[in-house]
Each structure stands twice: as C-alpha cells, then as structure tokens.
Motif scaffolding. Structure first.
Motif, PDB file in Angstrom:
ATOM      1  N   ALA A  20     -16.841 -35.794  48.456  1.00 30.70           N
ATOM      2  CA  ALA A  20     -18.013 -36.639  48.210  1.00 30.70           C
ATOM      3  C   ALA A  20     -18.474 -37.214  49.541  1.00 30.70           C
ATOM      4  O   ALA A  20     -17.689 -37.836  50.258  1.00 30.70           O
ATOM      5  N   ASP A  21     -19.722 -37.011  49.873  1.00 34.69           N
ATOM      6  CA  ASP A  21     -20.267 -37.488  51.143  1.00 34.69           C
ATOM      7  C   ASP A  21     -20.855 -38.879  50.937  1.00 34.69           C
ATOM      8  O   ASP A  21     -22.024 -39.033  50.574  1.00 34.69           O
ATOM      9  N   ILE A  22     -20.015 -39.905  51.131  1.00 38.05           N
ATOM     10  CA  ILE A  22     -20.473 -41.286  50.949  1.00 38.05           C
ATOM     11  C   ILE A  22     -20.143 -42.107  52.192  1.00 38.05           C
ATOM     12  O   ILE A  22     -19.292 -41.724  52.993  1.00 38.05           O
ATOM     13  N   ASP A  23     -20.813 -43.234  52.318  1.00 41.97           N
ATOM     14  CA  ASP A  23     -20.552 -44.162  53.417  1.00 41.97           C
ATOM     15  C   ASP A  23     -19.312 -44.982  53.040  1.00 41.97           C
ATOM     16  O   ASP A  23     -19.333 -45.711  52.051  1.00 41.97           O
ATOM     17  N   ALA A  46     -20.970 -39.598  42.869  1.00 43.45           N
ATOM     18  CA  ALA A  46     -21.640 -38.610  43.725  1.00 43.45           C
ATOM     19  C   ALA A  46     -21.382 -37.192  43.240  1.00 43.45           C
ATOM     20  O   ALA A  46     -22.287 -36.351  43.216  1.00 43.45           O
ATOM     21  N   ILE A  47     -20.149 -36.914  42.831  1.00 41.57           N
ATOM     22  CA  ILE A  47     -19.826 -35.567  42.342  1.00 41.57           C
ATOM     23  C   ILE A  47     -20.473 -35.335  40.977  1.00 41.57           C
ATOM     24  O   ILE A  47     -20.995 -34.248  40.701  1.00 41.57           O
ATOM     25  N   TRP A  48     -20.462 -36.347  40.123  1.00 40.79           N
ATOM     26  CA  TRP A  48     -21.120 -36.244  38.814  1.00 40.79           C
ATOM     27  C   TRP A  48     -22.601 -35.921  38.998  1.00 40.79           C
ATOM     28  O   TRP A  48     -23.144 -35.016  38.363  1.00 40.79           O
ATOM     29  N   ASP A  49     -23.263 -36.645  39.915  1.00 42.11           N
ATOM     30  CA  ASP A  49     -24.688 -36.424  40.161  1.00 42.11           C
ATOM     31  C   ASP A  49     -24.960 -35.032  40.740  1.00 42.11           C
ATOM     32  O   ASP A  49     -25.993 -34.438  40.461  1.00 42.11           O
ATOM     33  N   GLY A 101      -8.063 -47.530  44.494  1.00 40.39           N
ATOM     34  CA  GLY A 101      -9.093 -47.589  43.468  1.00 40.39           C
ATOM     35  C   GLY A 101      -9.217 -46.211  42.847  1.00 40.39           C
ATOM     36  O   GLY A 101      -9.170 -45.202  43.549  1.00 40.39           O
ATOM     37  N   ILE A 102      -9.339 -46.156  41.528  1.00 41.82           N
ATOM     38  CA  ILE A 102      -9.538 -44.892  40.829  1.00 41.82           C
ATOM     39  C   ILE A 102     -10.709 -45.067  39.865  1.00 41.82           C
ATOM     40  O   ILE A 102     -10.936 -46.153  39.332  1.00 41.82           O
ATOM     41  N   ALA A 103     -11.465 -43.997  39.670  1.00 43.77           N
ATOM     42  CA  ALA A 103     -12.605 -44.043  38.759  1.00 43.77           C
ATOM     43  C   ALA A 103     -12.801 -42.680  38.126  1.00 43.77           C
ATOM     44  O   ALA A 103     -12.580 -41.651  38.770  1.00 43.77           O
ATOM     45  N   THR A 104     -13.196 -42.681  36.866  1.00 40.00           N
ATOM     46  CA  THR A 104     -13.561 -41.442  36.178  1.00 40.00           C
ATOM     47  C   THR A 104     -14.998 -41.566  35.693  1.00 40.00           C
ATOM     48  O   THR A 104     -15.450 -42.653  35.326  1.00 40.00           O
ATOM     49  N   VAL A 105     -15.695 -40.439  35.713  1.00 37.25           N
ATOM     50  CA  VAL A 105     -17.041 -40.366  35.151  1.00 37.25           C
ATOM     51  C   VAL A 105     -17.080 -39.167  34.216  1.00 37.25           C
ATOM     52  O   VAL A 105     -16.597 -38.080  34.560  1.00 37.25           O
ATOM     53  N   SER A 106     -17.627 -39.393  33.022  1.00 36.60           N
ATOM     54  CA  SER A 106     -17.815 -38.321  32.050  1.00 36.60           C
ATOM     55  C   SER A 106     -19.052 -38.669  31.237  1.00 36.60           C
ATOM     56  O   SER A 106     -19.722 -39.680  31.500  1.00 36.60           O
ATOM     57  N   SER A 107     -19.333 -37.869  30.230  1.00 36.63           N
ATOM     58  CA  SER A 107     -20.480 -38.168  29.370  1.00 36.63           C
ATOM     59  C   SER A 107     -20.264 -39.474  28.601  1.00 36.63           C
ATOM     60  O   SER A 107     -21.206 -40.044  28.067  1.00 36.63           O
ATOM     61  N   ARG A 108     -19.036 -39.966  28.575  1.00 37.90           N
ATOM     62  CA  ARG A 108     -18.733 -41.240  27.900  1.00 37.90           C
ATOM     63  C   ARG A 108     -18.987 -42.445  28.804  1.00 37.90           C
ATOM     64  O   ARG A 108     -18.873 -43.578  28.381  1.00 37.90           O
ATOM     65  N   GLY A 109     -19.264 -42.195  30.091  1.00 34.83           N
ATOM     66  CA  GLY A 109     -19.526 -43.292  31.019  1.00 34.83           C
ATOM     67  C   GLY A 109     -18.526 -43.317  32.160  1.00 34.83           C
ATOM     68  O   GLY A 109     -17.806 -42.341  32.394  1.00 34.83           O
ATOM     69  N   PRO A 189     -11.945 -26.954  25.992  1.00 30.71           N
ATOM     70  CA  PRO A 189     -11.693 -26.908  27.424  1.00 30.71           C
ATOM     71  C   PRO A 189     -12.402 -28.057  28.140  1.00 30.71           C
ATOM     72  O   PRO A 189     -13.528 -28.413  27.791  1.00 30.71           O
ATOM     73  N   VAL A 190     -11.726 -28.639  29.096  1.00 32.33           N
ATOM     74  CA  VAL A 190     -12.312 -29.720  29.892  1.00 32.33           C
ATOM     75  C   VAL A 190     -12.332 -29.278  31.338  1.00 32.33           C
ATOM     76  O   VAL A 190     -11.321 -28.842  31.881  1.00 32.33           O
ATOM     77  N   SER A 191     -13.488 -29.389  31.980  1.00 29.11           N
ATOM     78  CA  SER A 191     -13.606 -29.056  33.384  1.00 29.11           C
ATOM     79  C   SER A 191     -13.433 -30.345  34.190  1.00 29.11           C
ATOM     80  O   SER A 191     -14.163 -31.308  33.994  1.00 29.11           O
ATOM     81  N   ARG A 192     -12.432 -30.379  35.051  1.00 31.71           N
ATOM     82  CA  ARG A 192     -12.163 -31.577  35.823  1.00 31.71           C
ATOM     83  C   ARG A 192     -12.489 -31.344  37.294  1.00 31.71           C
ATOM     84  O   ARG A 192     -12.114 -30.329  37.870  1.00 31.71           O
ATOM     85  N   LEU A 193     -13.165 -32.305  37.892  1.00 33.09           N
ATOM     86  CA  LEU A 193     -13.432 -32.282  39.316  1.00 33.09           C
ATOM     87  C   LEU A 193     -12.810 -33.533  39.919  1.00 33.09           C
ATOM     88  O   LEU A 193     -12.917 -34.609  39.340  1.00 33.09           O
ATOM     89  N   ALA A 194     -12.190 -33.390  41.059  1.00 32.86           N
ATOM     90  CA  ALA A 194     -11.558 -34.530  41.714  1.00 32.86           C
ATOM     91  C   ALA A 194     -12.215 -34.750  43.075  1.00 32.86           C
ATOM     92  O   ALA A 194     -12.289 -33.842  43.886  1.00 32.86           O
ATOM     93  N   ALA A 195     -12.722 -35.973  43.269  1.00 29.20           N
ATOM     94  CA  ALA A 195     -13.286 -36.371  44.574  1.00 29.20           C
ATOM     95  C   ALA A 195     -12.215 -37.196  45.266  1.00 29.20           C
ATOM     96  O   ALA A 195     -12.153 -38.400  45.120  1.00 29.20           O
ATOM     97  N   LEU A 196     -11.333 -36.525  45.972  1.00 28.80           N
ATOM     98  CA  LEU A 196     -10.136 -37.160  46.500  1.00 28.80           C
ATOM     99  C   LEU A 196     -10.237 -37.397  47.984  1.00 28.80           C
ATOM    100  O   LEU A 196      -9.361 -37.969  48.583  1.00 28.80           O
TER     101      LEU A 196
END
Length: 196
Positions: A20-23, A46-49, A101-109, A189-196
C-alpha cells in the motif's frame, strides 16, 4: 513484511500480499496507538480501493503496522547503522512497548484494533552490540531488533503477545478477519489480500 507473511501462513491462511503506497509520517500530536491503528486502516483501505472495479463480495483485506515505543519516543526502522545503535542503546536495560495496529476491510465494513506488548531488555555489551550491528539484522525492524533472532538473548521476558513483537498479533488478527467475513458460508471461497 516477510515476518507477517510467515505468521499468516503458519496460521493456515491463504492470501496475496500487496504493498500500500501511503504516507507513513506521524501526524502532529498523534500518540503511538492512534498512529499504528491509522496506518493499518489506511493500508487496508488503499488496497480495498485499488480493487473497487472488481466484485468485492468475497474480498477481505488485512492491514498492519508496528512501532516500538521507549521513553515516549516512537522507534521505527533504523535509517542506518548509527541510528540502529542509538535505538538499541535506548532499549538496553529498560522496558519498552511494541504496538501493532491491525485493520480489516470487507463488504461488511472496516474493523480495527491495537495490540500492545511490554518487552523487557537486558543490558547489551559493546562486543555484542558490534556483532549484532555488523550482522545487518537490525536494519529492517522497528526498534532495530527482532525477538525471533539474535536479539532474543537480551529479552528475559515479555508481557503480552509474542507474535505482536514479531509484527503481527495472530490471535487478534484472526478474530478481526473472522469479523470481516462473518456470516459467510464455510464453503464459500474468500479472497484475502494483506497490506503488510
């Protein structure tokens, strides 16, 4: 982070890693817990978007960020060997905190959390310091050390999650991932992406 990827694989998860390209600069007046949680959320968002053109019903994104705090100073990755020495000299003989800090984003929020572990450090002899710095091991790690490497010899104990000190609190991360995909079929099936 290779260590985060390794931990997720150990936990049996199948995923793809995207940067993820963030400041990542800290904002004025921002405390450590707020900082790592914000970065984790921004990485995941950023990855979700980035995948907004796709059908995202089965997509879950995990973002994470770790910092070390000692005497009120946030210690990220050292910029050079002298910066690594400065950090290690600060940590030696003291207790510090590792925050992820950890965060998840999905269609549930979005769901996010912060894990804090207390780490106790012994004093470091000059000979050991020189050997460790020469190894190059401190250079890609927050606080200039990895608990799973040579620096383990200086850590008599911790209070909290060991995996957090490695860079990803596994149990809390799995709980957030479960929350992000709650209600989905076990066979879906769940597609998981990790912005690590």
């Amino acid at each position: 982070s290779p260590r985060r990827s390794e931990l997720l694989r150990v936990a049996g998860l199948d995923f793809n890693v995207e940067a993820a390209d963030i400041d990542e600069r800290i904002q004025e007046g921002e405390v450590a817990a707020t900082y790592v949680q914000r970065l984790a959320m921004e990485k995941a968002q950023a990855i979700w978007d980035r995948h907004k053109a796709e059908d995202r019903d089965e997509l879950v994104v995990l973002g994470a960020d770790t910092t070390v705090v000692c005497e009120g100073e946030l210690l990220g990755k050292p910029i050079n060997q002298s910066d690594a020495r400065r950090m290690l000299e600060m940590l030696a003989g003291r207790t510090h905190q590792v925050l992820t800090g950890i965060a998840t984003v999905s269609s549930r929020g979005m769901f996010s959390d912060v894990e804090i572990t207390q780490v106790f450090f012994d004093l470091i002899s000059e000979q050991e310091m020189v050997r460790y710095l020469a190894s190059g091991e401190p250079m890609d790690k927050a606080g200039a050390y990895g608990i799973q490497g040579y620096a383990a010899r200086w850590i008599p104990r911790i209070e909290g999650c060991f995996f957090n000190v490695m860079g990803l609190p596994l149990s809390r991360s799995i709980a957030l991932l479960a929350k992000a995909q709650e209600g989905e079929s076990e066979t879906q099936p769940v597609s998981r992406l990790a912005a690590l």
